[in-house]
Design a protein around this motif. Structure first.
Motif, mmCIF file in Angstrom:
data_model
loop_
_atom_site.group_PDB
_atom_site.id
_atom_site.type_symbol
_atom_site.label_atom_id
_atom_site.label_comp_id
_atom_site.label_asym_id
_atom_site.label_seq_id
_atom_site.Cartn_x
_atom_site.Cartn_y
_atom_site.Cartn_z
ATOM 1 N N ARG A 40 18.403 -4.669 38.913
ATOM 2 C CA ARG A 40 19.605 -4.532 38.076
ATOM 3 C C ARG A 40 19.349 -3.746 36.801
ATOM 4 N NH1 ARG A 40 20.163 -9.310 40.890
ATOM 5 N NH2 ARG A 40 22.183 -9.531 41.899
ATOM 6 N N GLU A 93 34.947 -7.948 37.073
ATOM 7 C CA GLU A 93 33.899 -8.969 37.008
ATOM 8 C C GLU A 93 34.137 -9.956 35.869
ATOM 9 O OE1 GLU A 93 30.649 -8.680 39.491
ATOM 10 O OE2 GLU A 93 32.749 -8.684 40.000
ATOM 11 N N TYR A 97 34.133 -13.793 36.763
ATOM 12 C CA TYR A 97 33.228 -14.801 36.188
ATOM 13 C C TYR A 97 34.002 -15.851 35.391
ATOM 14 C CZ TYR A 97 28.777 -12.714 37.557
ATOM 15 O OH TYR A 97 27.707 -12.249 38.284
ATOM 16 N N MET A 101 35.687 -17.172 40.250
ATOM 17 C CA MET A 101 34.598 -17.787 41.009
ATOM 18 C C MET A 101 34.546 -19.290 40.737
ATOM 19 S SD MET A 101 31.496 -15.044 41.015
ATOM 20 C CE MET A 101 31.415 -14.548 39.330
ATOM 21 N N TRP A 105 29.970 -21.535 43.074
ATOM 22 C CA TRP A 105 29.501 -20.146 43.201
ATOM 23 C C TRP A 105 28.697 -19.762 41.955
ATOM 24 C CZ3 TRP A 105 33.121 -15.572 45.116
ATOM 25 C CH2 TRP A 105 32.321 -14.466 45.404
ATOM 26 N N LEU A 109 24.725 -18.617 41.591
ATOM 27 C CA LEU A 109 24.318 -17.334 41.005
ATOM 28 C C LEU A 109 23.393 -17.514 39.803
ATOM 29 C CD1 LEU A 109 27.535 -15.126 41.038
ATOM 30 C CD2 LEU A 109 25.573 -15.056 42.579
ATOM 31 N N LEU A 112 19.985 -16.023 39.463
ATOM 32 C CA LEU A 112 19.891 -14.555 39.463
ATOM 33 C C LEU A 112 20.154 -13.980 38.079
ATOM 34 C CD1 LEU A 112 21.815 -13.715 42.778
ATOM 35 C CD2 LEU A 112 19.409 -14.293 42.457
ATOM 36 N N THR A 114 22.956 -13.163 36.665
ATOM 37 C CA THR A 114 23.977 -12.110 36.614
ATOM 38 C C THR A 114 25.118 -12.508 35.679
ATOM 39 O OG1 THR A 114 25.153 -13.057 38.493
ATOM 40 C CG2 THR A 114 23.538 -11.354 38.971
ATOM 41 N N ASP A 115 25.809 -11.496 35.161
ATOM 42 C CA ASP A 115 27.043 -11.748 34.416
ATOM 43 C C ASP A 115 27.956 -10.530 34.616
ATOM 44 O OD1 ASP A 115 26.204 -9.767 32.699
ATOM 45 O OD2 ASP A 115 25.366 -11.167 31.243
ATOM 46 N N LYS A 118 27.662 -4.639 33.609
ATOM 47 C CA LYS A 118 27.142 -3.844 34.724
ATOM 48 C C LYS A 118 26.647 -2.487 34.234
ATOM 49 C CE LYS A 118 28.273 -7.235 37.357
ATOM 50 N NZ LYS A 118 27.230 -8.198 37.725
ATOM 51 N N HIS A 174 25.730 -4.050 45.337
ATOM 52 C CA HIS A 174 26.676 -4.617 44.383
ATOM 53 C C HIS A 174 28.069 -4.722 45.027
ATOM 54 C CE1 HIS A 174 28.627 -5.640 40.761
ATOM 55 N NE2 HIS A 174 29.094 -4.445 40.464
ATOM 56 N N THR A 175 28.701 -5.871 44.801
ATOM 57 C CA THR A 175 30.039 -6.087 45.394
ATOM 58 C C THR A 175 31.017 -6.575 44.331
ATOM 59 O OG1 THR A 175 29.307 -8.316 45.975
ATOM 60 C CG2 THR A 175 29.217 -6.663 47.711
ATOM 61 N N PRO A 176 31.421 -5.668 43.431
ATOM 62 C CA PRO A 176 32.456 -6.098 42.492
ATOM 63 C C PRO A 176 33.681 -6.501 43.295
ATOM 64 C CG PRO A 176 32.278 -3.699 42.507
ATOM 65 C CD PRO A 176 31.158 -4.227 43.352
HETATM 66 N N1 IYR Z 1 29.959 -9.687 42.205
HETATM 67 C C1 IYR Z 1 29.434 -10.409 41.067
HETATM 68 C C2 IYR Z 1 28.936 -11.769 41.424
HETATM 69 C C3 IYR Z 1 27.811 -11.840 42.371
HETATM 70 C C4 IYR Z 1 27.997 -12.400 43.613
HETATM 71 C C5 IYR Z 1 26.967 -12.560 44.483
HETATM 72 I I1 IYR Z 1 27.285 -13.499 46.234
HETATM 73 C C6 IYR Z 1 25.673 -12.133 44.137
HETATM 74 O O1 IYR Z 1 24.618 -12.271 45.029
HETATM 75 C C7 IYR Z 1 25.464 -11.566 42.892
HETATM 76 C C8 IYR Z 1 26.539 -11.408 42.017
HETATM 77 C C9 IYR Z 1 28.366 -9.575 40.359
HETATM 78 O O2 IYR Z 1 27.966 -8.546 40.881
HETATM 79 O O3 IYR Z 1 27.927 -9.952 39.280
#
Ligand code: IYR
Length: 224
Positions: A40, A93, A97, A101, A105, A109, A112, A114-115, A118, A174-176
């Motif tokens: 990331r 996102e 967040y 979600m 969920w 996360l 990881l 994440t927030d 991006k 990445h899956t926004p």
């Molecule tokens: N799409 C969001 C949240 C996210 C969802 C999953 I499932 C992940 O493995 C990582 C992130 C994002 O990209 O932050």
């Protein structure tokens, strides 16, 4: 004797790999792939377009339902467009967040880290945006559906990512959500749907990854 067909067939005899060599290669491949991590934090260092072209060529060799090859790979290098994609993704996102979600969920996360920020969408030298083609428009204005589109595009993307890793590049799948903004920003036709957004490049010199682990062979297999 091969069954006669209305369509042309041709012989296919790829070079045989001796079993010992097969064992060696599969072991090496595993060792190499087990080093792969989602990244990331990217370096802005450029990656030649010719490399990205080859990765897309590799993706295009994947099997697909009825050989329809129902995919389009968009390669984005333009800083202005990357910025627009970042802004739109962060907008979605932030909402996701904060409101979309469910707690479970967010809990999953948490390891990881994440927030909704991006930055990598601007830093990585390339963004690959994968589209799945639901149908093919015909010359007479009608539509013809594709088959197993998700499976086919998943396989093609897997091929691409494997080739990217082998080339020494890092990436993030990445899956926004939702990602319709990609259709709009990239001006894609109506038969295409965004599938995955993949920043690709080198990790930043100070990049870190979460200390998470993979399931073992025993955990992911059953033998009969
Ligand atoms: N799409 C969001 C949240 C996210 C969802 C999953 I499932 C992940 O493995 C990582 C992130 C994002 O990209 O932050």
């Amino acid at each position: 004797m091969p069954v006669p067909s209305a369509y042309p067939f041709r012989p296919y005899q790829p070079l045989r790999v001796p079993v010992s060599e097969m064992e060696r290669r599969s072991q090496l491949r595993y060792e190499n792939f087990s080093q792969r991590r989602s990244v990331r934090d990217f370096s802005p260092e450029p990656v030649p377009r010719a490399v990205i072209e080859n990765l897309i060529r590799v993706a295009g060799t994947a099997p697909s339902g009825a050989n329809k090859q129902p995919w389009t790979f968009c390669a984005v290098q333009s800083p202005a467009l990357k910025k627009q994609i970042r802004v739109a993704a962060e907008q979605e996102e932030t909402e996701a967040y904060a409101h979309r979600m469910p707690p479970e969920w967010l809990e999953d996360l948490a390891p990881l880290g994440t927030d909704s920020h991006k930055e990598f969408l601007e830093t990585a030298p390339w963004l690959l945006v994968v589209f799945r083609r639901i149908y093919e428009p015909q010359h007479d204005g009608s539509q013809r559906n594709n088959y197993y589109v998700n499976e086919s595009v998943g396989l093609a993307t897997g091929f691409l990512l494997a080739a990217a890793h082998e080339a020494g590049l890092a990436f993030l799948t990445h899956t926004p959500s939702p990602m319709n903004f990609l259709t709009r920003l990239l001006n894609r036709p109506k038969n295409e749907r965004p599938y995955l957004l993949i920043p690709i490049g080198y990790p930043a010199p100070d990049a870190q990854v979460p200390d998470i682990h993979r399931k073992s062979l025993e955990d992911i297999s059953a033998w009969y």
